[in-house]
Scaffold this motif. Structure first.
Motif, PDB file in Angstrom:
ATOM      1  N   ALA A   1       4.451 -47.430 -43.149  1.00 19.26           N
ATOM      2  CA  ALA A   1       4.342 -47.115 -44.572  1.00 19.26           C
ATOM      3  C   ALA A   1       3.131 -46.220 -44.803  1.00 19.26           C
ATOM      4  O   ALA A   1       2.110 -46.334 -44.120  1.00 19.26           O
ATOM      5  CB  ALA A   1       4.207 -48.384 -45.397  1.00 19.26           C
ATOM      6  N   VAL A   2       3.264 -45.327 -45.778  1.00 23.24           N
ATOM      7  CA  VAL A   2       2.169 -44.465 -46.208  1.00 23.24           C
ATOM      8  C   VAL A   2       1.841 -44.805 -47.656  1.00 23.24           C
ATOM      9  O   VAL A   2       2.747 -44.862 -48.505  1.00 23.24           O
ATOM     10  CB  VAL A   2       2.540 -42.972 -46.082  1.00 23.24           C
TER      11      VAL A   2
ATOM     12  N   ILE B   1       0.256 -49.603 -41.957  1.00 21.15           N
ATOM     13  CA  ILE B   1       0.081 -48.954 -43.255  1.00 21.15           C
ATOM     14  C   ILE B   1      -0.935 -47.829 -43.083  1.00 21.15           C
ATOM     15  O   ILE B   1      -2.076 -48.070 -42.668  1.00 21.15           O
ATOM     16  CB  ILE B   1      -0.416 -49.940 -44.327  1.00 21.15           C
ATOM     17  N   VAL B   2      -0.510 -46.607 -43.377  1.00 22.48           N
ATOM     18  CA  VAL B   2      -1.393 -45.449 -43.337  1.00 22.48           C
ATOM     19  C   VAL B   2      -1.873 -45.203 -44.767  1.00 22.48           C
ATOM     20  O   VAL B   2      -1.063 -44.890 -45.649  1.00 22.48           O
ATOM     21  CB  VAL B   2      -0.680 -44.204 -42.786  1.00 22.48           C
ATOM     22  N   VAL B   3      -3.154 -45.353 -45.003  1.00 21.78           N
ATOM     23  CA  VAL B   3      -3.721 -45.249 -46.344  1.00 21.78           C
ATOM     24  C   VAL B   3      -4.384 -43.887 -46.500  1.00 21.78           C
ATOM     25  O   VAL B   3      -5.276 -43.528 -45.722  1.00 21.78           O
ATOM     26  CB  VAL B   3      -4.757 -46.361 -46.606  1.00 21.78           C
ATOM     27  N   VAL B   4      -3.945 -43.133 -47.503  1.00 21.70           N
ATOM     28  CA  VAL B   4      -4.518 -41.815 -47.772  1.00 21.70           C
ATOM     29  C   VAL B   4      -5.636 -41.991 -48.793  1.00 21.70           C
ATOM     30  O   VAL B   4      -5.385 -42.348 -49.947  1.00 21.70           O
ATOM     31  CB  VAL B   4      -3.460 -40.831 -48.313  1.00 21.70           C
TER      32      VAL B   4
ATOM     33  N   ALA C   1      -7.253 -54.002 -40.913  1.00 24.38           N
ATOM     34  CA  ALA C   1      -6.001 -54.754 -41.035  1.00 24.38           C
ATOM     35  C   ALA C   1      -5.951 -55.467 -42.382  1.00 24.38           C
ATOM     36  O   ALA C   1      -6.991 -55.796 -42.974  1.00 24.38           O
ATOM     37  CB  ALA C   1      -5.861 -55.765 -39.902  1.00 24.38           C
ATOM     38  N   TYR C   2      -4.737 -55.715 -42.844  1.00 24.18           N
ATOM     39  CA  TYR C   2      -4.526 -56.481 -44.071  1.00 24.18           C
ATOM     40  C   TYR C   2      -3.457 -57.520 -43.784  1.00 24.18           C
ATOM     41  O   TYR C   2      -2.331 -57.176 -43.426  1.00 24.18           O
ATOM     42  CB  TYR C   2      -4.077 -55.569 -45.223  1.00 24.18           C
TER      43      TYR C   2
ATOM     44  N   PRO D   1      -1.853 -53.683 -39.288  1.00 30.65           N
ATOM     45  CA  PRO D   1      -2.865 -52.646 -39.047  1.00 30.65           C
ATOM     46  C   PRO D   1      -2.953 -51.625 -40.182  1.00 30.65           C
ATOM     47  O   PRO D   1      -1.927 -51.223 -40.751  1.00 30.65           O
ATOM     48  CB  PRO D   1      -2.369 -51.973 -37.757  1.00 30.65           C
ATOM     49  N   LEU D   2      -4.166 -51.222 -40.488  1.00 33.97           N
ATOM     50  CA  LEU D   2      -4.430 -50.176 -41.476  1.00 33.97           C
ATOM     51  C   LEU D   2      -5.033 -48.972 -40.766  1.00 33.97           C
ATOM     52  O   LEU D   2      -5.956 -49.112 -39.965  1.00 33.97           O
ATOM     53  CB  LEU D   2      -5.404 -50.662 -42.549  1.00 33.97           C
ATOM     54  N   THR D   3      -4.505 -47.789 -41.069  1.00 33.40           N
ATOM     55  CA  THR D   3      -5.049 -46.529 -40.574  1.00 33.40           C
ATOM     56  C   THR D   3      -5.398 -45.679 -41.790  1.00 33.40           C
ATOM     57  O   THR D   3      -4.658 -45.667 -42.778  1.00 33.40           O
ATOM     58  CB  THR D   3      -4.012 -45.791 -39.700  1.00 33.40           C
TER      59      THR D   3
END
Length: 242
Positions: free
Chosen positions: A3-4, A49-52, A67-68, A72-74
């Motif tokens: 997900a983005v 999850i890719v967070v912009v 991470a949440y 994993p969070l990127t």
């Protein structure tokens, strides 16, 4: 599926709540806005999850770390706010298959699992989650014109005369082919790279996008009164955090 989450916005209409923090960290019932977004994604078992991030993005990194709830969070950065398509393009190196996009300022009251399921049951390249709105509301956002079998015919951004009252909700299932139109996409009259234009390019190239109706409540958090509205809705449902 990855997900983005575009969350680079400054949230100027939420001031003074965003004077010292990004929009995604504005608190609703003592939790950051982004936590509600992440919850919906973790609940449907996205793999990453890719967070912009952008405006004061370091605060989002500090708040959530890597991470949440075990997912994993990127983080990727959008230094200049050049539109939703541009934000999604920033995630390209982290996405190599069909992916979900969930805007970082939308609170959904219901599970989003049916979005992926319905897209998977069709031969569509992607899906756009839509809801019915008033004509006045349709003038302020993206309007989806449906075609045969609820396929997306086109998307029109903030039309003066809406050709439909089905509006985008900030939730999409998108193919990696989206990144192929990056270099040929032109900025809109708002000097932004519109996701509607990028999807339109794919439709013209033969990709099929399915509309998926959303019937639960949803609030696009843009102003202090939107925060209050979400809190009322959560309280009416006896909501409790994970």
């Amino acid at each position: 599926m990855k997900a983005v989450v575009p969350a680079a916005g400054e949230g100027t209409r939420l001031r003074p709540l965003t004077d010292d923090k990004p929009k995604g960290l504005v608190e609703i019932e003592d939790r950051p806005l982004l936590s509600y977004v992440f919850d919906r994604l973790v609940d449907i078992d996205v793999e990453e999850i890719v967070v912009v991030i952008g405006y004061r993005g370091e605060l989002i990194r500090e708040r959530y770390g890597d991470a949440y709830r075990g997912t994993p969070l990127t983080y990727v950065t959008q230094d200049r706010r050049l539109g939703l398509a541009d934000a999604i393009f920033r995630a390209e190196e982290h996405v190599d298959s069909t992916f979900l996009v969930l805007n970082g300022d939308n609170v959904f009251g219901s599970d989003l699992g049916t979005v992926v399921e319905r897209r998977d049951r069709t031969d569509a390249s992607g899906a756009i989650v839509v809801e019915r709105a008033s004509t006045d509301a349709a003038r302020t956002t993206g309007v989806v014109v449906p075609g045969v079998d609820d396929a997306v015919e086109r998307i029109v951004e903030k039309p003066d005369d809406p050709p439909s009252t089905l509006i985008t909700t900030g939730c999409y299932v998108l193919p990696p082919a989206l990144f192929e139109v990056r270099d040929s996409l032109e900025p809109s009259g708002r000097d932004e790279y519109e996701l509607a234009d990028a999807i339109g390019r794919l439709i013209d190239a033969g990709h099929r996008f399915q509309t998926v109706r959303y019937d639960g409540w949803r609030v696009n958090v843009n102003a202090p009164e939107d925060v209050e509205r979400v809190e009322r809705l959560l309280e009416s449902e006896g909501w409790s955090p994970h």
